[in-house]
Every structure is written in structure tokens, then in C-alpha cells.
Design an enzyme around this catalytic site. Structure first.
Site, PDB file in Angstrom:
ATOM      1  N   HIS A   9      98.188  33.074  40.067  1.00 10.57           N
ATOM      2  CA  HIS A   9      96.979  32.860  40.011  1.00 10.57           C
ATOM      3  C   HIS A   9      97.130  32.434  38.617  1.00 10.57           C
ATOM      4  O   HIS A   9      96.584  31.417  37.952  1.00 10.57           O
ATOM      5  CB  HIS A   9      95.715  33.815  39.749  1.00 10.57           C
ATOM      6  CG  HIS A   9      95.116  34.302  40.669  1.00 10.57           C
ATOM      7  ND1 HIS A   9      94.553  35.452  41.789  1.00 10.57           N
ATOM      8  CD2 HIS A   9      95.218  33.214  42.281  1.00 10.57           C
ATOM      9  CE1 HIS A   9      94.440  35.255  42.765  1.00 10.57           C
ATOM     10  NE2 HIS A   9      95.205  33.843  43.722  1.00 10.57           N
ATOM     11  N   HIS A  19      98.685  25.043  49.725  1.00  7.51           N
ATOM     12  CA  HIS A  19      99.749  25.475  49.016  1.00  7.51           C
ATOM     13  C   HIS A  19     100.665  24.455  49.034  1.00  7.51           C
ATOM     14  O   HIS A  19     100.997  23.854  47.786  1.00  7.51           O
ATOM     15  CB  HIS A  19      99.450  26.585  48.540  1.00  7.51           C
ATOM     16  CG  HIS A  19      98.604  27.326  48.248  1.00  7.51           C
ATOM     17  ND1 HIS A  19      97.703  27.331  47.545  1.00  7.51           N
ATOM     18  CD2 HIS A  19      97.546  28.317  48.656  1.00  7.51           C
ATOM     19  CE1 HIS A  19      96.996  28.289  47.333  1.00  7.51           C
ATOM     20  NE2 HIS A  19      96.898  28.551  48.474  1.00  7.51           N
TER      21      HIS A  19
END
Length: 423
Positions: free
Chosen positions: A262, A392
Site C-alpha cells: 500500500h 494490478h
């Protein structure tokens, strides 16, 4: 696996993303991802299947469609349309209709987490899910999908009325289906993805309100919390936005401790936000660089390679599994930072990350990217079963190919206009 070298020799120092072979490699990888996901994911009864390692549908005859899976596929189909990948239009249309007819709660308003052939099966209303609805609709607007404007208007109304907390400058996290109960939990993950979506909505509509919300969230999550915590992103908060370092929740969406992946995702998002905000918020570039460096320093396994999934607050690994998405996000962040920072560090790590992906994460035999590896890099599926989504990995392949000027979708359009002007 060796770490990235601190400096690059003059003979091999120009960015890979400028080199024709590397650009062809990236396009080929993106194309292979579409090949793996595009056909098998389409569920004729609405929405999309999640796929196993061989690309076969998971979940039986009537699987629950989770909202982030539906919306991410729509986003990637819109990207496919923008880059000229045949087949994308049907996927996009199929997904947009399912967002509106399958996930939208026509009784209570908002968008439900899970639906199947019979209707809503998990009615929880989550900021995380609504962020991806906004992202999908914003991307769909850029390719002219007829449902895009109504979904943007609808989901924006819900976000403003239910999730946005003007006083805190951030999003509330989760309600039950009829909005009668708001969980006391506040989370950075939903706010991070909302930042991504708000930027995309700003680019698609020109409405500055989206941008100012994104900037306030970044201030709350990064400037006020991650920076003072040594550039480590706190994941979990109580309803007053006090960090909860002892929180233990869902290992997939709300894991305990810190998540290096993150920090890497925020690293790129902060660079995008800095650019979209006319480069006024200079703190963002400094934070982006430091978040990236800290993720490498603390989160990268300097023995085997790959990012540990989670760390405790003493920076020791909790979950030692290496997932596909932190490497993907690191590639996008390294590409962005390399475009603005001539320090060899970022370019050097860009290459090391691609080496790792090529040798350990990309499933050359079956297609797609392996979702999870053990500490020693052997494939496993403790947290993730199969190959969860294209989003992703696809962005890792495409972000380096386009100008580092904002979201990928907007950058593709910008590059396309540049080409047109030259002809």
C-alpha cells in the site's frame, strides 16, 4: 536474488521504458494478460467469473460476483478499448450493465458487495466497492459508454451523502445494506482506492470537487499519519481517526500491521495527485519517494526477493507470503518516480522488480500472474485462490509505456492526441 545496484553504468543507464525492445515486452505481457482473462472471465448470466490458476471459472454454476472484480474488469476493458485491444467493447458493456443491474441496490441505494443470478447476496455497502464503481464509470466515460454518466452521477451522490465525512476529510468505511448501521472502523485501504477513483473522475469530468476530496484524503492518510510514522502507512483507525495498531481484521482486505504494497501504491498515487493539482503540493513528491524507499528497505525480502505481505510495527514480517500485486504496484511507482527523479535508485529498482516478476510471478506456462508465493518463492494459495484479477498486473505493464501525467487512462488519451498532431 540480489538487490538493485545503487548506480547504473553509463553504458546501460537510459530508462528501459525508452527502449523499443522493453516497450514491446511490456505490450506483449499486457496482451497475454488480456488473452488469459478476456474470454474465460465473461459470465453469460452477468458479471465475471474469478479464475483458477489454469484460467477456468471458480465458484460453481452460480458464483457470487464481488463488486471489485466486476468494476476492475470494466476499468481494464476501458483501457483495452483505449489502446485498441479487440474484444474490449463487449467486456466493457457486459460489465457496465452488471454494475447497474446486478450490484446497484434499487431499494436502498448504493452498490452491494456481492450479487449472483438471484440478486444481492452480500448487501454490505463499502467505501472500497463504491470507489471502484466510480473508477469503472470514469474510465468508461472516456471511451463513451452510454451508462457512464448516470453511474458517475449516482455513485457520486451516494459517496457524498454516505461515505464522505467533511469534518474529517476522508471516507467512512462500511454500512449494512439499508444504511442503518455504520461500522466504527475507518480504513486507509478504502480511502486510498477512493483517491485513485476521485482522480479518475476529475480527469473524466473536469469537476474540481473530486480533486479537492482526493487531496484531503492524501493529507489525512499520508501527511498526518504515514509521514510522522516514518513513512509507514497506518491501515486501521477508529471512528475518530486514531490509529489502531492492534487491529486484526480480514487478512485480504484489512490485514493487521502495515502493508508495504500500500505504501508503493500511494507512492504512485501521490505523484499523480501532485501533477493533477498543478504541482502545488510539493510535500507529495517527497512523501512519494520516501514511501517507495521505506517499502524497499523494510518490506523487500533481501534474501529471496519479493515483498513480504505484512509487517508488524517493529518492521518484522507477520505474513511472509509474497503476493503479485505489491510487485505490480512497485513497478508502476518506480516508473512514475523515474520520470521525475534522475536518481539511479528508482530506475535500478524498476529493472530489479521486472526481473523478479519475469522469473517468479509471471506464469509463462498457463498465462496470468501467480497470485501468491511462499517466502522461498514456491507457489502457494493460503490467502488467494487462483488468479484474482487483471487490474494490478495490467497497469504494471502499461503505466511505463505512457506519459507520467496522471491516471493511465488519461495518459493513453494524451499520447494518442500527441501522435495525431504529428501526422
Amino acid at each position: 536474488m540480489t538487490d538493485a545496484p545503487a548506480t547504473l553504468p553509463k553504458t546501460n543507464s537510459s530508462p528501459w521504458s525508452n527502449r523499443p525492445f522493453h516497450r514491446q515486452y511490456l505490450m506483449a505481457q499486457a496482451n497475454k494478460l488480456y488473452d488469459f482473462f478476456e474470454g474465460p472471465s465473461l459470465n453469460a448470466k452477468g458479471g465475471f467469473f474469478e479464475l483458477d490458476d489454469d484460467g477456468k471459472p471458480l465458484g460453481g454454476a452460480n458464483p457470487m460476483r464481488q463488486i471489485h472484480v466486476t468494476t476492475r474488469m470494466v476499468h481494464c476493458a476501458a483501457i483495452g478499448s483505449l489502446i485498441g485491444r479487440p474484444g474490449s467493447g463487449e467486456l466493457l458493456d457486459h460489465g457496465m450493465r452488471y454494475i447497474w443491474e446486478g450490484h446497484r441496490d434499487a431499494v436502498n441505494g448504493g452498490y452491494a458487495w456481492g450479487a449472483n443470478d438471484t440478486g444481492i447476496v452480500d448487501g454490505s455497502k463499502q467505501a472500497y466497492g463504491h470507489a471502484f464503481v466510480l473508477l469503472a464509470a470514469s474510465s468508461a466515460k472516456l471511451v463513451g459508454h452510454p451508462l457512464a454518466d448516470q453511474i458517475i452521477a449516482d455513485v457520486t451522490g451516494v459517496i457524498n451523502a454516505r461515505f464522505w465525512d467533511e469534518g474529517d476529510g476522508a471516507m467512512r468505511d462500511e454500512y449494512n445494506q439499508d444504511w442503518s448501521v455504520l461500522l466504527p472502523y475507518r480504513g486507509q485501504n478504502a480511502n486510498m482506492h477512493m483517491t485513485e477513483a476521485l482522480m479518475a473522475a476529475y480527469e473524466a469530468t473536469g469537476n474540481k470537487d473530486y480533486l479537492s476530496k482526493a487531496e484531503r484524503i492524501a493529507d489525512r492518510i499520508i501527511a498526518r499519519n504515514a509521514v510522522p510514522l516514518g513513512h509507514r502507512v497506518a491501515e486501521h483507525f477508529d471512528s475518530k481517526w486514531v490509529v489502531d495498531k492492534h487491529y486484526e481484521g480480514n487478512e485480504m482486505f484489512r490485514p493487521s500491521g502495515t502493508t508495504p504494497g500500500h505504501s508503493l501504491e500511494w507512492s504512485r498515487l501521490l505523484m499523480q495527485l501532485w501533477i493533477l493539482g498543478d504541482k502545488r503540493n510539493s510535500w507529495m513528491t517527497d512523501a512519494a519517494r520516501n514511501l517507495f524507499r521505506q517499502s524497499i528497505e523494510l518490506g523487500w525480502d533481501h534474501v529471496h526477493g519479493g515483498f513480504f505481505y505484512t509487517l508488524d510495527w517493529d518492521n518484522k514480517p507477520i505474513m511472509r507470503e509474497k503476493l503479485w500485486w505489491p510487485v505490480s504496484e512497485a513497478i508502476g511507482a518506480a516508473a512514475f518516480l523515474s520520470a521525475y527523479d534522475r536518481d539511479d535508485y528508482f530506475q535500478s529498482w524498476y529493472r530489479t522488480l521486472w526481473d523478479f516478476a519475469e522469473n517468479h510471478v509471471i506464469d509463462h506456462a498457463r498465462g496470468g500472474w501467480l497470485s501468491e508465493l511462499k517466502e522461498d518463492l514456491t507457489p502457494t494459495s493460503r490467502l488467494f485462490v487462483g488468479k484474482p484479477d487483471i487490474y494490478h498486473a495490467l497497469q504494471a505493464c502499461l503505466i511505463p509505456l505512457y506519459p507520467a501525467t496522471g491516471s493511465l487512462t488519461a495518459a493513453i488519451i494524451e499520447a494518442d492526441h500527441t501522435v495525431k498532431q504529428h501526422h
